[in-house]
Design a protein around this motif. Structure first.
Motif, mmCIF file in Angstrom:
data_model
loop_
_atom_site.group_PDB
_atom_site.id
_atom_site.type_symbol
_atom_site.label_atom_id
_atom_site.label_comp_id
_atom_site.label_asym_id
_atom_site.label_seq_id
_atom_site.Cartn_x
_atom_site.Cartn_y
_atom_site.Cartn_z
ATOM 1 N N GLU A 1 -4.669 -6.340 2.069
ATOM 2 C CA GLU A 1 -5.577 -5.481 1.301
ATOM 3 C C GLU A 1 -5.903 -4.210 2.076
ATOM 4 O O GLU A 1 -5.979 -3.122 1.497
ATOM 5 C CB GLU A 1 -6.868 -6.240 0.980
ATOM 6 C CG GLU A 1 -7.902 -5.426 0.246
ATOM 7 C CD GLU A 1 -7.529 -5.104 -1.193
ATOM 8 O OE1 GLU A 1 -7.935 -4.033 -1.682
ATOM 9 O OE2 GLU A 1 -6.832 -5.916 -1.817
ATOM 10 N N TYR A 2 -6.047 -4.323 3.380
ATOM 11 C CA TYR A 2 -6.412 -3.190 4.226
ATOM 12 C C TYR A 2 -5.278 -2.175 4.352
ATOM 13 O O TYR A 2 -5.515 -0.974 4.402
ATOM 14 C CB TYR A 2 -6.819 -3.695 5.608
ATOM 15 C CG TYR A 2 -7.233 -2.601 6.555
ATOM 16 C CD1 TYR A 2 -8.457 -1.961 6.419
ATOM 17 C CD2 TYR A 2 -6.397 -2.202 7.586
ATOM 18 C CE1 TYR A 2 -8.847 -0.944 7.280
ATOM 19 C CE2 TYR A 2 -6.771 -1.187 8.455
ATOM 20 C CZ TYR A 2 -7.990 -0.563 8.299
ATOM 21 O OH TYR A 2 -8.357 0.437 9.150
ATOM 22 N N ASP A 3 -4.043 -2.645 4.379
ATOM 23 C CA ASP A 3 -2.893 -1.763 4.566
ATOM 24 C C ASP A 3 -2.561 -1.030 3.259
ATOM 25 O O ASP A 3 -2.411 -1.654 2.205
ATOM 26 C CB ASP A 3 -1.682 -2.568 5.042
ATOM 27 C CG ASP A 3 -0.546 -1.660 5.440
ATOM 28 O OD1 ASP A 3 0.279 -1.333 4.569
ATOM 29 O OD2 ASP A 3 -0.480 -1.268 6.627
ATOM 30 N N LEU A 4 -2.423 0.282 3.339
ATOM 31 C CA LEU A 4 -2.147 1.089 2.143
ATOM 32 C C LEU A 4 -0.795 0.765 1.508
ATOM 33 O O LEU A 4 -0.633 0.922 0.303
ATOM 34 C CB LEU A 4 -2.218 2.573 2.495
ATOM 35 C CG LEU A 4 -3.582 3.091 2.954
ATOM 36 C CD1 LEU A 4 -3.492 4.546 3.370
ATOM 37 C CD2 LEU A 4 -4.616 2.896 1.865
ATOM 38 N N THR A 5 0.170 0.344 2.311
ATOM 39 C CA THR A 5 1.501 0.080 1.769
ATOM 40 C C THR A 5 1.588 -1.248 1.036
ATOM 41 O O THR A 5 2.501 -1.451 0.245
ATOM 42 C CB THR A 5 2.571 0.107 2.884
ATOM 43 O OG1 THR A 5 2.278 -0.931 3.819
ATOM 44 C CG2 THR A 5 2.622 1.452 3.573
ATOM 45 N N THR A 6 0.657 -2.164 1.268
ATOM 46 C CA THR A 6 0.731 -3.482 0.626
ATOM 47 C C THR A 6 -0.421 -3.745 -0.350
ATOM 48 O O THR A 6 -0.364 -4.722 -1.091
ATOM 49 C CB THR A 6 0.752 -4.601 1.685
ATOM 50 O OG1 THR A 6 -0.397 -4.499 2.510
ATOM 51 C CG2 THR A 6 2.011 -4.535 2.518
#
Length: 147
Positions: free
Chosen positions: A6-11
């Motif tokens: 959730e934190y990572d923009l790519t995922t």
């Protein structure tokens, strides 16, 4: 795991897709299913985020020789006299890496996860172009709950 994705923009966007969530739940519940889902680039991206590594994709010219994680075949070897020293050394390192992978597989079957991780790590050091070493190590971390 879910918080990292959730934190990572790519995922982050993947978490809105039910098929992605189902695949990740499948891998979380049974890490041995990881290889079945590796053809999905979203799974590869998520795995990279979870392991904090940049996974190369075989669609670029530089990475085109990375074998598929599920199908690694031995290439026929030319005569040693015809092969330059660098290629011979690279081939020997690749053979040694596969021996380490086999040792890791044996340790994994015995549930000796720490030894398996050491063997897979050594295999990665010897041949960093074969992603199956990394995915095997990742499966162990998932099974141990360290992701």
């Amino acid at each position: 795991m879910w918080a990292r994705l959730e934190y990572d923009l790519t995922t982050r966007a993947f978490l809105q897709q039910d098929d992605f969530k189902n695949k990740m739940l499948d891998v979380q519940e049974n890490p041995s299913t990881l290889n079945r889902h590796l053809k999905d680039p979203r799974i590869m991206q998520a795995l990279g985020v979870l392991l904090n590594v940049k996974l190369r994709r075989p669609n670029s010219a530089e990475d085109a020789d990375i074998p598929d994680a599920e199908t690694t075949e031995e290439e026929p070897e030319p005569e040693d006299m015809e092969v330059p020293e660098e290629e011979r050394e690279a081939r020997d390192r690749k053979k040694e890496a596969h021996k380490e992978k086999e040792k890791g597989n044996a340790a994994y079957k015995k549930k000796d996860f720490e030894a398996a991780i050491q063997h897979y790590t050594k295999a990665i050091e010897l041949d960093d172009k074969d992603i199956s070493f990394l995915t095997n190590r990742a499966a162990i971390y998932l099974e141990m709950g360290k992701v």
